[in-house]
Write a protein that holds these residues in place. Structure first.
Motif, PDB file in Angstrom:
ATOM      1  N   GLN A 160       1.017  -1.289   0.031  1.00  0.00           N
ATOM      2  CA  GLN A 160      -0.266  -0.023  -0.006  1.00  0.00           C
ATOM      3  C   GLN A 160       1.059   1.568  -0.018  1.00  0.00           C
ATOM      4  O   GLN A 160       0.455   2.270  -0.871  1.00  0.00           O
ATOM      5  CB  GLN A 160      -0.855  -0.126   1.423  1.00  0.00           C
ATOM      6  CG  GLN A 160      -1.832   0.989   1.528  1.00  0.00           C
ATOM      7  CD  GLN A 160      -2.973   0.510   2.161  1.00  0.00           C
ATOM      8  OE1 GLN A 160      -3.639  -0.673   2.359  1.00  0.00           O
ATOM      9  NE2 GLN A 160      -3.504   1.551   2.942  1.00  0.00           N
ATOM     10  N   SER A 161       2.084   1.366   0.841  1.00  0.00           N
ATOM     11  CA  SER A 161       2.632   2.673   1.010  1.00  0.00           C
ATOM     12  C   SER A 161       3.366   2.990  -0.331  1.00  0.00           C
ATOM     13  O   SER A 161       3.968   3.944  -0.339  1.00  0.00           O
ATOM     14  CB  SER A 161       3.489   2.478   2.268  1.00  0.00           C
ATOM     15  OG  SER A 161       4.403   1.380   2.088  1.00  0.00           O
ATOM     16  N   LEU A 181      -3.312  -3.936  -8.768  1.00  0.00           N
ATOM     17  CA  LEU A 181      -3.624  -5.192  -7.721  1.00  0.00           C
ATOM     18  C   LEU A 181      -3.561  -4.825  -6.186  1.00  0.00           C
ATOM     19  O   LEU A 181      -3.815  -5.842  -5.349  1.00  0.00           O
ATOM     20  CB  LEU A 181      -3.172  -6.512  -7.985  1.00  0.00           C
ATOM     21  CG  LEU A 181      -3.683  -7.282  -9.336  1.00  0.00           C
ATOM     22  CD1 LEU A 181      -3.577  -6.480 -10.532  1.00  0.00           C
ATOM     23  CD2 LEU A 181      -3.061  -8.696  -9.275  1.00  0.00           C
ATOM     24  N   SER A 183      -3.852  -2.955  -2.494  1.00  0.00           N
ATOM     25  CA  SER A 183      -5.262  -2.662  -1.721  1.00  0.00           C
ATOM     26  C   SER A 183      -5.798  -1.242  -1.601  1.00  0.00           C
ATOM     27  O   SER A 183      -6.713  -0.842  -1.227  1.00  0.00           O
ATOM     28  CB  SER A 183      -5.134  -3.239  -0.369  1.00  0.00           C
ATOM     29  OG  SER A 183      -4.222  -2.628   0.356  1.00  0.00           O
ATOM     30  N   ILE A 184      -4.919  -0.236  -2.127  1.00  0.00           N
ATOM     31  CA  ILE A 184      -5.295   1.275  -2.177  1.00  0.00           C
ATOM     32  C   ILE A 184      -5.090   1.745  -3.627  1.00  0.00           C
ATOM     33  O   ILE A 184      -4.602   1.461  -4.379  1.00  0.00           O
ATOM     34  CB  ILE A 184      -4.360   1.736  -1.246  1.00  0.00           C
ATOM     35  CG1 ILE A 184      -4.815   3.280  -0.719  1.00  0.00           C
ATOM     36  CG2 ILE A 184      -2.934   1.975  -1.729  1.00  0.00           C
ATOM     37  CD1 ILE A 184      -4.171   3.845   0.209  1.00  0.00           C
ATOM     38  N   PRO A 185      -6.247   2.525  -3.801  1.00  0.00           N
ATOM     39  CA  PRO A 185      -6.363   3.126  -5.314  1.00  0.00           C
ATOM     40  C   PRO A 185      -5.222   4.000  -5.408  1.00  0.00           C
ATOM     41  O   PRO A 185      -4.653   4.622  -4.649  1.00  0.00           O
ATOM     42  CB  PRO A 185      -7.635   3.921  -5.150  1.00  0.00           C
ATOM     43  CG  PRO A 185      -8.420   3.384  -4.144  1.00  0.00           C
ATOM     44  CD  PRO A 185      -7.561   3.026  -2.859  1.00  0.00           C
ATOM     45  N   VAL A 186      -4.801   4.223  -6.811  1.00  0.00           N
ATOM     46  CA  VAL A 186      -3.817   4.966  -7.261  1.00  0.00           C
ATOM     47  C   VAL A 186      -4.327   6.029  -8.101  1.00  0.00           C
ATOM     48  O   VAL A 186      -5.311   5.936  -8.477  1.00  0.00           O
ATOM     49  CB  VAL A 186      -2.489   4.402  -7.922  1.00  0.00           C
ATOM     50  CG1 VAL A 186      -1.727   3.346  -6.715  1.00  0.00           C
ATOM     51  CG2 VAL A 186      -3.054   3.647  -9.164  1.00  0.00           C
ATOM     52  N   LEU A 187      -3.786   7.164  -8.245  1.00  0.00           N
ATOM     53  CA  LEU A 187      -4.123   8.232  -9.075  1.00  0.00           C
ATOM     54  C   LEU A 187      -2.983   8.163 -10.467  1.00  0.00           C
ATOM     55  O   LEU A 187      -2.011   8.215 -10.249  1.00  0.00           O
ATOM     56  CB  LEU A 187      -3.868   9.659  -8.379  1.00  0.00           C
ATOM     57  CG  LEU A 187      -4.978   9.847  -7.368  1.00  0.00           C
ATOM     58  CD1 LEU A 187      -4.773  11.002  -6.682  1.00  0.00           C
ATOM     59  CD2 LEU A 187      -6.563   9.775  -7.834  1.00  0.00           C
ATOM     60  N   GLU A 196      -8.446  -1.106 -11.540  1.00  0.00           N
ATOM     61  CA  GLU A 196      -8.293  -1.221  -9.788  1.00  0.00           C
ATOM     62  C   GLU A 196      -8.689  -2.676  -9.689  1.00  0.00           C
ATOM     63  O   GLU A 196     -10.188  -2.963  -9.881  1.00  0.00           O
ATOM     64  CB  GLU A 196      -9.082  -0.364  -9.201  1.00  0.00           C
ATOM     65  CG  GLU A 196      -8.373   1.218  -9.262  1.00  0.00           C
ATOM     66  CD  GLU A 196      -7.109   1.360  -8.463  1.00  0.00           C
ATOM     67  OE1 GLU A 196      -6.633   0.408  -7.588  1.00  0.00           O
ATOM     68  OE2 GLU A 196      -6.690   2.702  -8.509  1.00  0.00           O
ATOM     69  N   VAL A 197      -7.914  -3.693  -9.123  1.00  0.00           N
ATOM     70  CA  VAL A 197      -8.362  -4.849  -9.074  1.00  0.00           C
ATOM     71  C   VAL A 197      -8.330  -4.992  -7.530  1.00  0.00           C
ATOM     72  O   VAL A 197      -7.303  -5.350  -6.875  1.00  0.00           O
ATOM     73  CB  VAL A 197      -7.594  -6.061  -9.667  1.00  0.00           C
ATOM     74  CG1 VAL A 197      -8.167  -7.362  -9.357  1.00  0.00           C
ATOM     75  CG2 VAL A 197      -7.869  -5.645 -11.058  1.00  0.00           C
ATOM     76  N   ASN A 198      -9.282  -4.672  -6.547  1.00  0.00           N
ATOM     77  CA  ASN A 198      -9.117  -4.352  -5.098  1.00  0.00           C
ATOM     78  C   ASN A 198      -9.834  -5.500  -4.803  1.00  0.00           C
ATOM     79  O   ASN A 198     -11.302  -5.691  -4.492  1.00  0.00           O
ATOM     80  CB  ASN A 198      -9.724  -3.312  -4.778  1.00  0.00           C
ATOM     81  CG  ASN A 198      -9.275  -2.765  -3.568  1.00  0.00           C
ATOM     82  OD1 ASN A 198      -9.480  -3.578  -2.635  1.00  0.00           O
ATOM     83  ND2 ASN A 198      -8.838  -1.592  -3.275  1.00  0.00           N
ATOM     84  N   ALA A 200      -9.995  -6.831  -1.812  1.00  0.00           N
ATOM     85  CA  ALA A 200     -10.363  -6.600  -0.256  1.00  0.00           C
ATOM     86  C   ALA A 200     -11.712  -5.808  -0.372  1.00  0.00           C
ATOM     87  O   ALA A 200     -12.890  -6.059   0.252  1.00  0.00           O
ATOM     88  CB  ALA A 200      -9.716  -5.490   0.644  1.00  0.00           C
ATOM     89  N   SER A 201     -12.186  -5.081  -1.415  1.00  0.00           N
ATOM     90  CA  SER A 201     -13.268  -4.131  -1.500  1.00  0.00           C
ATOM     91  C   SER A 201     -14.154  -5.053  -2.089  1.00  0.00           C
ATOM     92  O   SER A 201     -15.454  -4.996  -1.638  1.00  0.00           O
ATOM     93  CB  SER A 201     -13.097  -3.064  -2.452  1.00  0.00           C
ATOM     94  OG  SER A 201     -13.115  -3.292  -3.970  1.00  0.00           O
TER      95      SER A 201
END
Lengths: 229, 229
Positions: A160-161, A181, A183-187, A196-198, A200-201
């Motif tokens: 994520q970070s 892939l 867990s946090i969206p990117v811009l 976005e293939v998330n 967890a969501s």
């Protein structure tokens, strides 16, 4: 986020990819013809939606007969860009994940893994294994990798970070598409195709619904201690 | 496919799970307050949509100030069932994938992996590794596993030809939810909460769009040879 070309909704594209998986299954069962009812039943969608989805790309069934399985497979491969070879780079944070992503068949046909970068240990030259002849490369060389090997897409499975930073470098390097892939969206800039293939969501749909059905909120009595006053 | 409880769309739940990931990130950056604009910008959605999504669950921002990051995290954990412990069984087709799925943080909080079945080699008792104390179990015992350990959810990452069969057995064993990470959709009775996490279908959005932008249809000239007359 802007997907160019025309007005076909993303949800339609998603379903067509699933029809494709079902058609492959039907082919392996030696089926030659299938109807929109067959496809709809296997997808839990109405047959009218199947016909509408496929109708976006012209008529290719025969009324009262159905769709020819082999022809449909071929046609969807054309529509979805499966009969091409889109060079992709995988950027991951651990070797086992890189091996699995490279070896597995979770990506659609047409995506060709041309390079693999291990972000965690920046040790280039480690064979990826899993039947692949690739070895890891340094993400510091991403510009050269993308440009020299005509890489058009980055597939990111990083922590994520680091997600946004990796996305930025992929954009700088000149990719056209990014599959995230993490867990946090990117811009990304508007000209980049982003998916976005998330996971967890998606799974949150289940935990949310379970929460409404079953009383298992055993932590609810211990409210989160806020660390600010 | 019927998600009980109320009328909150799945897409809203998906976004709320992503707000959660962003809020965790903000907390790690020592942010105490964030606005709907902050969340919207990091998600590439309008701030009005953020407010609407969160408004489904009552007002918990302060007008002109924003949302308290720690409180929001706690509140979303309640809403999405993250503060529970939903016991899940993972069914996979290869040991490295099982290890990764068990060890990784790709699942939302609240999902507790309580059992792991290796479908390919039915050799129970192999430690899963990756920091987990679990060992593989035989899928033949799935009924006892589900019932004795209060397992509420199955997470399937199995090959296409076995997906439906595994889903059927999970339903028989008495799970309430199924997450299908295989590339082909499965059919389940209406009372089962089903989530299809189909990575190929998501990435097909990129191959489809690339297909419209870039001419790389090098196979198009060789139409698929149909094996029937």
């Amino acid at each position: 986020m802007r997907f160019a070309k025309n007005e076909i909704p993303k949800s339609t594209i998603n379903r067509i990819a699933k029809y494709y998986a079902i058609l492959l299954q039907l082919r392996s069962e030696d089926k030659i013809i299938c109807t929109s009812e067959d496809l709809g039943r296997r997808m839990s969608v109405p047959s009218s939606l199947v016909r509408k989805d496929l109708g976006n790309f012209g008529e290719f069934g025969t009324k009262g007969v159905g769709y020819r399985v082999h022809y449909m497979i071929w046609r969807i491969e054309q529509i979805l860009g499966y009969r091409a070879a889109w060079n992709a780079v995988i950027i991951g944070s651990c070797m086992p994940a890189l091996t699995l992503l490279t070896a597995s068949s979770i990506f659609p046909p047409g995506i060709h893994i041309a390079a693999v970068c291990d972000l965690e240990k920046d040790n280039p030259g480690v064979p990826v294994g899993g039947g692949s002849e690739l070895a890891t490369e340094s993400f510091a060389n991403i510009n050269a990798i993308v440009q020299q090997r005509n890489i058009i897409m980055g597939i990111m499975a990083v922590e994520q970070s680091k997600s946004q930073q990796v996305a930025n470098k992929l954009v700088e390097a000149g990719v056209t598409g990014i599959a995230n892939l993490s867990s946090i969206p990117v811009l990304v800039p508007k000209h980049i195709l982003l998916v976005e293939v998330n996971i967890a969501s998606w799974l949150s749909q289940i935990t949310y619904s379970l929460n409404g059905i079953i009383k298992n909120d055993f932590l609810a009595g211990k409210p989160y201690i806020e660390s600010f006053s």
